[in-house]
Design a protein around this motif. Structure first.
Motif, mmCIF file in Angstrom:
data_model
loop_
_atom_site.group_PDB
_atom_site.id
_atom_site.type_symbol
_atom_site.label_atom_id
_atom_site.label_comp_id
_atom_site.label_asym_id
_atom_site.label_seq_id
_atom_site.Cartn_x
_atom_site.Cartn_y
_atom_site.Cartn_z
ATOM 1 N N LYS A 1 0.823 -1.209 0.000
ATOM 2 C CA LYS A 1 0.000 0.000 0.000
ATOM 3 C C LYS A 1 0.857 1.259 0.000
ATOM 4 O O LYS A 1 1.978 1.265 0.492
ATOM 5 C CB LYS A 1 -0.922 0.021 1.226
ATOM 6 C CG LYS A 1 -1.798 -1.220 1.373
ATOM 7 C CD LYS A 1 -2.795 -1.321 0.254
ATOM 8 C CE LYS A 1 -3.713 -2.514 0.453
ATOM 9 N NZ LYS A 1 -4.484 -2.811 -0.740
ATOM 10 N N ASN A 2 0.301 2.341 -0.539
ATOM 11 C CA ASN A 2 0.957 3.646 -0.553
ATOM 12 C C ASN A 2 0.845 4.271 0.836
ATOM 13 O O ASN A 2 0.003 5.127 1.086
ATOM 14 C CB ASN A 2 0.314 4.550 -1.615
ATOM 15 C CG ASN A 2 0.816 4.242 -2.995
ATOM 16 O OD1 ASN A 2 1.872 4.720 -3.396
ATOM 17 N ND2 ASN A 2 0.070 3.416 -3.721
ATOM 18 N N ARG A 3 1.704 3.814 1.719
ATOM 19 C CA ARG A 3 1.736 4.305 3.089
ATOM 20 C C ARG A 3 2.977 5.165 3.292
ATOM 21 O O ARG A 3 3.911 5.128 2.497
ATOM 22 C CB ARG A 3 1.754 3.128 4.081
ATOM 23 C CG ARG A 3 0.557 2.203 3.986
ATOM 24 C CD ARG A 3 -0.737 2.911 4.399
ATOM 25 N NE ARG A 3 -1.883 2.028 4.307
ATOM 26 C CZ ARG A 3 -2.809 2.092 3.339
ATOM 27 N NH1 ARG A 3 -2.723 2.988 2.385
ATOM 28 N NH2 ARG A 3 -3.813 1.253 3.325
ATOM 29 N N ARG A 4 2.977 5.893 4.372
ATOM 30 C CA ARG A 4 4.111 6.757 4.715
ATOM 31 C C ARG A 4 5.425 5.987 4.593
ATOM 32 O O ARG A 4 5.539 4.860 5.061
ATOM 33 C CB ARG A 4 3.929 7.254 6.147
ATOM 34 C CG ARG A 4 5.000 8.196 6.632
ATOM 35 C CD ARG A 4 4.671 8.619 8.070
ATOM 36 N NE ARG A 4 5.580 9.600 8.563
ATOM 37 C CZ ARG A 4 6.728 9.310 9.191
ATOM 38 N NH1 ARG A 4 7.070 8.055 9.407
ATOM 39 N NH2 ARG A 4 7.519 10.279 9.606
ATOM 40 N N ASN B 1 6.187 8.279 -0.549
ATOM 41 C CA ASN B 1 5.026 8.813 0.172
ATOM 42 C C ASN B 1 5.477 9.463 1.478
ATOM 43 O O ASN B 1 6.126 8.829 2.304
ATOM 44 C CB ASN B 1 4.031 7.688 0.474
ATOM 45 C CG ASN B 1 3.319 7.214 -0.763
ATOM 46 O OD1 ASN B 1 2.507 7.932 -1.344
ATOM 47 N ND2 ASN B 1 3.624 5.988 -1.191
ATOM 48 N N ARG C 1 3.186 10.742 3.533
ATOM 49 C CA ARG C 1 2.127 10.325 4.448
ATOM 50 C C ARG C 1 1.375 9.180 3.788
ATOM 51 O O ARG C 1 1.641 8.824 2.646
ATOM 52 C CB ARG C 1 1.179 11.480 4.757
ATOM 53 C CG ARG C 1 0.343 11.905 3.575
ATOM 54 C CD ARG C 1 -0.717 12.917 3.959
ATOM 55 N NE ARG C 1 -1.577 13.186 2.836
ATOM 56 C CZ ARG C 1 -2.813 12.722 2.721
ATOM 57 N NH1 ARG C 1 -3.349 11.976 3.654
ATOM 58 N NH2 ARG C 1 -3.538 13.021 1.659
ATOM 59 N N ASP C 2 0.403 8.599 4.478
ATOM 60 C CA ASP C 2 -0.434 7.558 3.889
ATOM 61 C C ASP C 2 -1.253 8.168 2.756
ATOM 62 O O ASP C 2 -1.910 9.194 2.933
ATOM 63 C CB ASP C 2 -1.386 6.968 4.932
ATOM 64 C CG ASP C 2 -0.670 6.149 5.996
ATOM 65 O OD1 ASP C 2 0.546 5.908 5.862
ATOM 66 O OD2 ASP C 2 -1.342 5.730 6.953
ATOM 67 N N ASN C 3 -1.197 7.540 1.590
ATOM 68 C CA ASN C 3 -1.911 8.012 0.402
ATOM 69 C C ASN C 3 -2.729 6.869 -0.197
ATOM 70 O O ASN C 3 -2.483 6.425 -1.328
ATOM 71 C CB ASN C 3 -0.931 8.583 -0.626
ATOM 72 C CG ASN C 3 -0.300 9.871 -0.172
ATOM 73 O OD1 ASN C 3 -0.991 10.801 0.217
ATOM 74 N ND2 ASN C 3 1.024 9.933 -0.195
ATOM 75 N N GLY C 4 -3.685 6.390 0.571
ATOM 76 C CA GLY C 4 -4.495 5.245 0.159
ATOM 77 C C GLY C 4 -5.219 5.431 -1.161
ATOM 78 O O GLY C 4 -5.506 4.447 -1.849
#
Length: 186
Positions: free
Chosen positions: A98-101, A122, A124-127
């Motif tokens: 996942k696109n997480r921090r 990333n 920050r988290d970029n869900g």
């Protein structure tokens, strides 16, 4: 039973295990290290390592830095000239990462299989960048394991718009990759 056990032992010994690979990135603003995940994103990691190993990331800049979002680089030199690319890599965004921090992922156009050399990290988290059953996402292929503060510092730098290149969020003072290399396999 002994033969079957022996066969499994031979398979385990002979079958190569794709080890994670550590990459060190040295920049004009500081250094960071990334642990790549070839088990989950084999094509993407191989693509990224091709640019690492041929040295063509050296001299490229982080051309897009957005606080509380991403730091993007790998595609342009210090003068914002596009660097040559290999063929695009297949999108692997459904790999479970996942696109997480602090994760690293491939930048691409609207075309899912268009990623070449540009990557982003990333902040920050970029869900919303993740794959879902209804859309293709952006392929995550590793995680920053050292020096995340360097990337946060990048987002604190003043940025400009460069109309002639149609680019926004470009650091006023270029942040350039001075060296990038494999640290080890684990």
């Amino acid at each position: 039973m002994v033969c079957r056990s022996l066969l499994w032992i031979l398979v385990l010994v002979i079958t190569p295990v794709q080890a994670s690979v550590m990459i060190k990135v040295e920049t004009t603003l500081g250094d960071f290290a990334v642990k790549l995940n070839p088990q989950k994103a084999p094509k993407t990691v191989a693509n990224f390592l091709r640019y690492v190993d041929d040295g063509s990331y050296v001299g490229t800049q982080f051309h897009r830095v957005i606080p509380r979002f991403v730091v993007q680089g790998g595609g342009f030199d210090k003068a914002l000239n596009r660097r040559p690319s290999y063929e695009p890599v297949d999108n692997e965004s459904s790999n479970g990462l996942k696109n997480r921090r602090a994760t690293i992922a491939m930048a691409r156009t609207q075309e899912p299989d268009s990623a070449t050399r540009q990557f982003y990290i990333n902040i920050r988290d970029n869900g919303f960048l993740d794959a879902t059953p209804n859309k293709v996402g952006y392929t995550v292929f590793g995680r920053v394991v050292e020096g995340f503060n360097t990337l946060q510092t990048m987002t604190e730098q003043p940025t400009v718009t460069v109309p002639s290149k149609r680019m926004q969020d470009v650091p006023q003072q270029p942040i350039v990759i001075t060296n990038i290399y494999r640290m080890s396999s684990q």
